[in-house]
Each structure stands twice: as structure tokens, then as C-alpha cells.
Design an enzyme around this catalytic site. Structure first.
Site, PDB file in Angstrom:
ATOM      1  N   ARG A 126     -10.390 -11.396   2.557  1.00  0.00           N
ATOM      2  CA  ARG A 126     -11.340 -12.410   2.076  1.00  0.00           C
ATOM      3  C   ARG A 126     -10.701 -13.790   2.053  1.00  0.00           C
ATOM      4  O   ARG A 126     -11.391 -14.803   2.162  1.00  0.00           O
ATOM      5  CB  ARG A 126     -11.897 -11.996   0.709  1.00  0.00           C
ATOM      6  CG  ARG A 126     -10.900 -11.963  -0.405  1.00  0.00           C
ATOM      7  CD  ARG A 126     -11.385 -11.156  -1.606  1.00  0.00           C
ATOM      8  NE  ARG A 126     -11.334  -9.713  -1.341  1.00  0.00           N
ATOM      9  CZ  ARG A 126     -11.762  -8.787  -2.180  1.00  0.00           C
ATOM     10  NH1 ARG A 126     -12.304  -9.139  -3.345  1.00  0.00           N
ATOM     11  NH2 ARG A 126     -11.669  -7.506  -1.888  1.00  0.00           N
ATOM     12  N   LYS A 133       0.835  -1.200   0.000  1.00  0.00           N
ATOM     13  CA  LYS A 133       0.000   0.000   0.000  1.00  0.00           C
ATOM     14  C   LYS A 133       0.868   1.246   0.000  1.00  0.00           C
ATOM     15  O   LYS A 133       1.933   1.250   0.616  1.00  0.00           O
ATOM     16  CB  LYS A 133      -0.843   0.040   1.286  1.00  0.00           C
ATOM     17  CG  LYS A 133      -2.001  -0.935   1.347  1.00  0.00           C
ATOM     18  CD  LYS A 133      -2.752  -0.762   2.668  1.00  0.00           C
ATOM     19  CE  LYS A 133      -3.861  -1.786   2.831  1.00  0.00           C
ATOM     20  NZ  LYS A 133      -4.999  -1.588   1.920  1.00  0.00           N
TER      21      LYS A 133
HETATM   22  N1  BES Z   1      -8.042  -3.696   4.827  1.00  0.00           N
HETATM   23  C1  BES Z   1      -8.262  -3.332   3.470  1.00  0.00           C
HETATM   24  C2  BES Z   1      -9.585  -2.605   3.282  1.00  0.00           C
HETATM   25  C3  BES Z   1      -9.731  -1.252   3.871  1.00  0.00           C
HETATM   26  C4  BES Z   1      -9.002  -0.179   3.389  1.00  0.00           C
HETATM   27  C5  BES Z   1     -10.683  -1.041   4.841  1.00  0.00           C
HETATM   28  C6  BES Z   1      -9.202   1.070   3.913  1.00  0.00           C
HETATM   29  C7  BES Z   1     -10.882   0.194   5.370  1.00  0.00           C
HETATM   30  C8  BES Z   1     -10.132   1.252   4.906  1.00  0.00           C
HETATM   31  C9  BES Z   1      -8.299  -4.553   2.596  1.00  0.00           C
HETATM   32  O1  BES Z   1      -7.484  -5.602   2.973  1.00  0.00           O
HETATM   33  C10 BES Z   1      -7.872  -4.113   1.241  1.00  0.00           C
HETATM   34  O2  BES Z   1      -6.756  -3.685   1.115  1.00  0.00           O
HETATM   35  N2  BES Z   1      -8.769  -4.207   0.263  1.00  0.00           N
HETATM   36  C11 BES Z   1      -8.496  -3.794  -1.051  1.00  0.00           C
HETATM   37  C12 BES Z   1      -9.002  -4.847  -1.983  1.00  0.00           C
HETATM   38  C13 BES Z   1      -8.608  -4.654  -3.420  1.00  0.00           C
HETATM   39  C14 BES Z   1      -7.115  -4.850  -3.578  1.00  0.00           C
HETATM   40  C15 BES Z   1      -9.361  -5.649  -4.262  1.00  0.00           C
HETATM   41  C16 BES Z   1      -9.229  -2.477  -1.280  1.00  0.00           C
HETATM   42  O3  BES Z   1     -10.368  -2.340  -0.813  1.00  0.00           O
HETATM   43  O4  BES Z   1      -8.652  -1.605  -1.915  1.00  0.00           O
HETATM   44 MN    MN Z   2      -5.519  -5.406   2.249  1.00  0.00          MN
END
Ligand code: BES
Ligand code: MN
Ligand code: ZN
Length: 468
Positions: A322, A248
Site C-alpha cells: 500500500r 515473514k
Molecule cells: N504481499 C503480502 C500480501 C499477501 C500475502 C498476498 C499472502 C497474498 C498472499 C502483503 O505485502 C502483506 O504482507 N500484507 C500483510 C499486511 C499486514 C501486515 C497488515 C498481510 O496481509 O498479512
Molecule cells: Mn508484505
């Protein structure tokens, strides 16, 4: 390793303590009150411009000091926010014991008392107060069940503490310690599945997500209660989400200590269920991992074989939640009669769709969904139903494997994540919450930082959902 200080438990003032009255008034009630019981303060309240706005407080002088206070409830349209009004008022009241005066309806008395308790939350583990802060205390209002409210407030404090504790002090092992401490308090049984061999064999996707961290991944399993319907809660316990090899950017990583918010929230709900002695057989599953980067990290385009046997192509290592939930949900559904509820900070898309105040949830069963929506109104814990939109199923099918953890296209990210989870569930009695778990700005009773979402709505809904 610094140990967590003993949490400050919420409490009401003793029923037999001397206490000052707190008169709760709406703007429409001011005139009557000033013509009657409040006559002696009519001049003072008018001169100080008291308008009974939500949470507006004036102390009432008496012959030998303080005779009480008035608090505004705002116009009738604001009365569903009584909790926040009272939470705001607490900060303006001197320490000491108080009781609610005035004829608030029962639901508002309850909300007022809960707001008061929630206003007592502090996260001071890393900057302890020099002197113990003396907060004003409220007597539990008449007709309100003190035990229920204390359980709700304690659960909320636990959830917030777990989320707010930074990842260096809240890794998978520390989350396990908190999980076991919660279980021990109520005599619940726990099991932790740790270790490369055991985890790789039985929960391959939990292992794949967590194995790159120096802090070993694990699956935590708690059981409590011997009779009644089976309720299984599953919470995402990503103690820190760096994104993995699909790392990230710094802004996106900044809040990722909260990525165990689902675990923190189901643990709060479990606390309420156990403390209140609900007649259910409760199981809590928390896959606890750190999504980290090192040699053994899973790679983009790796194909994993899940506990259920479905193959998953990892198209983004940052869609890790997931993956771990899928294996835990598979285990949950090995008990076919269970009502299964998952809670997870699963997608940024959920935050984009509904923001930080609403807890989006998915349920196919109309009865379950209606119970949750009613529970949310009863507990003033707002939720918003989202669709398991079947026409998007092809989006999570990559061709080369059964499932894709990160569909391209950027459509309906929270929906496709929910559809992914549903592939691992074998009961129609399934509910999934895609929560945010964080309050972005200070608000009365809800300081900036970790916050529970959906747990109180569920607590209110459980009797209906489980036929209790
Ligand atoms: N933990 C994150 C989701 C998240 C991000 C929740 C910011 C609350 C605030 C999750 O693991 C994630 O990174 N999801 C990605 C999925 C994508 C790569 C398909 C997302 O939502 O960008
Ligand atoms: Mn993530
Ligand atoms: Zn995550």
C-alpha cells in the site's frame, strides 16, 4: 544473468489445413448424435462408457486411422465451464490439427477455443523440454475473433511467466526489462524513475520500501495511444516480499516471488489493449521494488511523508504494497480525467475472504462496478465486489500521523488496505483489485503457479467503463 527464453506464442491451426473433427457433446445430446452422424461409433462409445462428462474424450477410429474424437461438455449445469473442459481434453488428443464440430453457441465456441489455447501454456525456462512438445492445434472456430483470443492467451502467458520467474531472475531491473520489451513491441513510450535522490524526493514511500535491497527500487511509467479516454493501470511490483524488518515466517515467504502479480496482471491487460488497438490513451504505472532487510531498511514506527503530503506511520514493514501504490496512485491522479485501476497482491486477508479463484475488487462507482461484474460473466473471469466501508476509516488513523499502514485488531484487512489506497486517490472513477495471482493446484488450462485474475473481466468491461 540468464536471459529469458523467447516465449512460445499461442497459435491456432491454419484455416486451410486438413483437420480432424472434435465433436462436442452434452450427455443429453449423445443419443441423437449416435442415431445420426455418430452411428458408426455407437458400439464403441457405449462399450467404452462414454458419458460426455466435462472434458471426457474418446478418439474415433476411422478406416485409415483416426476419424476424429468426441469431447464431453458435461451436463448443461456445467456448460459455463466449457473452457476448462476443452483445456482438459487437449491433453488427451494426439498432435495434429482439429476443428470443433457440433452446434455450440458462439460464446461456448469462444470459451472452448480460449481453453484450448490456455492449455498450451508451459513454464519450462528452468527445465526445457528435451524435444519440442507437439501439441494438438485447433482451427479458430467460426464466428470467433481469432485475434482477440490470441491476445488474451498471449497476455495470460506473459502474466504467468512474470509471476513464475523466481525473484533471483525477476528483480526490479528484470521487471523493468520486461516492461520495456512490452512497450517496445507496441511502440509505447516508457520512463523509469530510478536513483536514490530522484526517487526519495518524488516518490518517498517507493524509496522507503525498496531502498534496503541491493536491487534499486524504481517507478516504471508507460504511455501508449494519443486519442480517446485516459485509462491508467497501476500494478504492485514487489519482486520479493520478505516482509522487511517485520520478517515473514518461512511459510508466509515461500510464495512471495508472486508479489509482483499486480504488475504482471496489468502488463497482461496492457498487452491486450495494445495488441487489439483499443481507442484509449493508456498509461501503466508499476512501482518495482524488493522488500528487503539491511541497514537502510525502514523501521516499524517510522513515519513517512508520502508524495501526496500525507504522513504514514509504518506499523508493520510487511504492509509495504500500500505504501508503494500510494505514491504511484498519487501520480496517476495528477491527470484528473483518468479512469484509475490498481491491481495488487495486497493482503493475505483477501485470500482468506474469497480464496484463490475469485478476484475481489473495490469500486465506489456503481456503473463501473456493474460493468466489471458483467465483464466477468462475459469473459468467465470471476470477480467479487467488496466494500470501501467508510465506517472503518478510523482504523487506518493512528493519531500520531495521518495514516497507519497496518491497523491492529485484525479486522477486515483487505478493506482497510483498500481504504488506505483510496486516501491517495482523488477521482471517484477508481477501481482496486486485491488479487491472489496464484493457482494452488494443477487444473485444466491453469497449471499450479502464477495466474492472471481480473484482466479479461476488465477487457470485456472497458467499452462500458470508458464509453468506447
Ligand atoms: N504481499 C503480502 C500480501 C499477501 C500475502 C498476498 C499472502 C497474498 C498472499 C502483503 O505485502 C502483506 O504482507 N500484507 C500483510 C499486511 C499486514 C501486515 C497488515 C498481510 O496481509 O498479512
Ligand atoms: Mn508484505
Ligand atoms: Zn507484499
Amino acid at each position: 544473468m540468464p536471459t529469458a527464453p523467447a516465449p512460445v506464442l499461442p497459435a491456432f491451426a491454419r484455416a486451410d489445413a486438413a483437420s480432424l473433427p472434435l465433436h462436442a457433446l452434452t450427455p443429453a445430446q449423445i443419443a441423437d448424435w449416435l442415431a445420426g452422424p455418430g452411428a458408426e461409433w455407437a458400439g464403441w462409445l457405449a462399450a467404452s462408457g462414454f458419458e460426455a462428462g466435462l472434458g471426457e474424450v474418446r478418439l474415433l477410429p476411422g478406416d485409415s486411422g483416426l476419424a476424429g474424437a468426441v469431447v464431453g461438455l458435461g451436463p448443461d449445469s456445467a456448460r459455463q465451464r466449457v473452457r476448462f473442459g476443452l483445456a482438459k481434453a487437449v491433453a488427451a488428443l494426439p498432435a495434429g490439427d482439429w476443428h470443433l464440430a457440433g452446434d455450440l453457441p458462439e460464446k461456448e465456441r469462444r470459451e472452448a477455443a480460449l481453453g484450448w489455447l490456455l492449455a498450451g501454456y508451459r513454464f519450462d525456462r528452468y527445465r526445457p523440454a528435451k524435444e519440442p512438445t507437439r501439441l494438438p492445434r485447433l482451427k479458430c472456430p467460426e464466428g470467433v475473433d481469432a485475434e482477440t483470443l490470441l491476445a488474451m492467451a498471449e497476455a495470460e502467458f506473459l502474466t504467468r511467466d512474470l509471476i513464475n520467474t523466481p525473484a533471483n531472475d525477476m528483480g526490479p531491473a528484470e521487471l523493468q526489462a520486461a516492461f520495456e520489451a512490452l512497450a517496445a513491441r507496441f511502440g509505447a513510450r516508457t520512463e523509469a524513475i530510478v536513483g536514490d535522490d530522484l526517487l526519495a524526493r518524488n516518490f518517498p514511500m517507493i524509496h522507503a520500501v525498496g531502498r534496503a535491497s541491493a536491487r534499486a527500487p524504481r517507478l516504471l511509467d508507460m504511455r501508449w495511444g494519443n486519442t480517446g479516454p485516459q485509462l491508467t493501470l497501476v500494478g504492485k511490483g514487489v519482486c520479493f516480499d520478505s516482509g522487511g524488518l517485520d520478517i515473514k515466517p518461512s511459510a508466509g515467504m515461500l510464495l512471495m516471488k508472486k508479489d509482483m502479480g499486480g504488475a504482471a496482471t496489468v502488463m497482461g491487460l496492457a498487452l491486450m489493449i495494445m495488441r487489439l488497438g483499443l481507442p484509449v490513451r493508456l498509461r501503466v504505472l508499476v512501482p518495482a521494488v524488493e522488500n528487503s532487510i539491511s541497514g537502510p531498511a525502514m523501521r516499524p514506527r517510522d513515519i513517512l511523508t508520502s508524495r501526496k503530503g500525507l504522513t504514514v506511520e509504518v506499523n508493520n514493514t510487511d504492509a509495504e504494497g500500500r505504501l508503494i501504490l500510494a505514491d504511484a496512485l498519487t501520480l496517476a491522479c495528477e491527470e484528473p480525467e483518468a479512469l484509475v485501476i490498481s491491481m495488487a497482491t495486497l493482503t493475505g486477508a483477501a485470500r482468506v475472504a474469497v480464496g484463490p479463484d475469485l478476484a475481489p475488487f473495490y469500486a465506489d462507482d456503481e456503473g463501473l462496478a456493474a460493468a466489471i461484474e458483467q465483464g466477468a460473466r462475459d469473459g468467465f473471469d470471476p470477480v467479487w465486489r467488496m466494500p470501501f466501508w467508510a465506517p472503518y476509516e478510523p482504523m487506518i488513523e493512528p493519531g500520531i500521523a495521518d495514516l497507519d499502514n497496518a491497523p491492529s485488531g485484525g479486522f477486515a484487512g483487505s478493506v482497510t488496505a483498500a481504504l488506505f489506497l483510496r486516501r491517495f486517490v482523488s477521482t471517484p472513477r477508481y477501481v482496486h483489485f486485491d488479487i491472489y495471482g496464484h493457482n494452488p493446484a494443477d487444473a485444466p488450462g491453469r497449471p499450479k503457479g502464477g495466474v492472471g485474475q481480473g484482466a479479461r473481466a476488465l477487457l470485456h468491461a472497458l467499452p462500458q467503463m470508458l464509453d468506447l
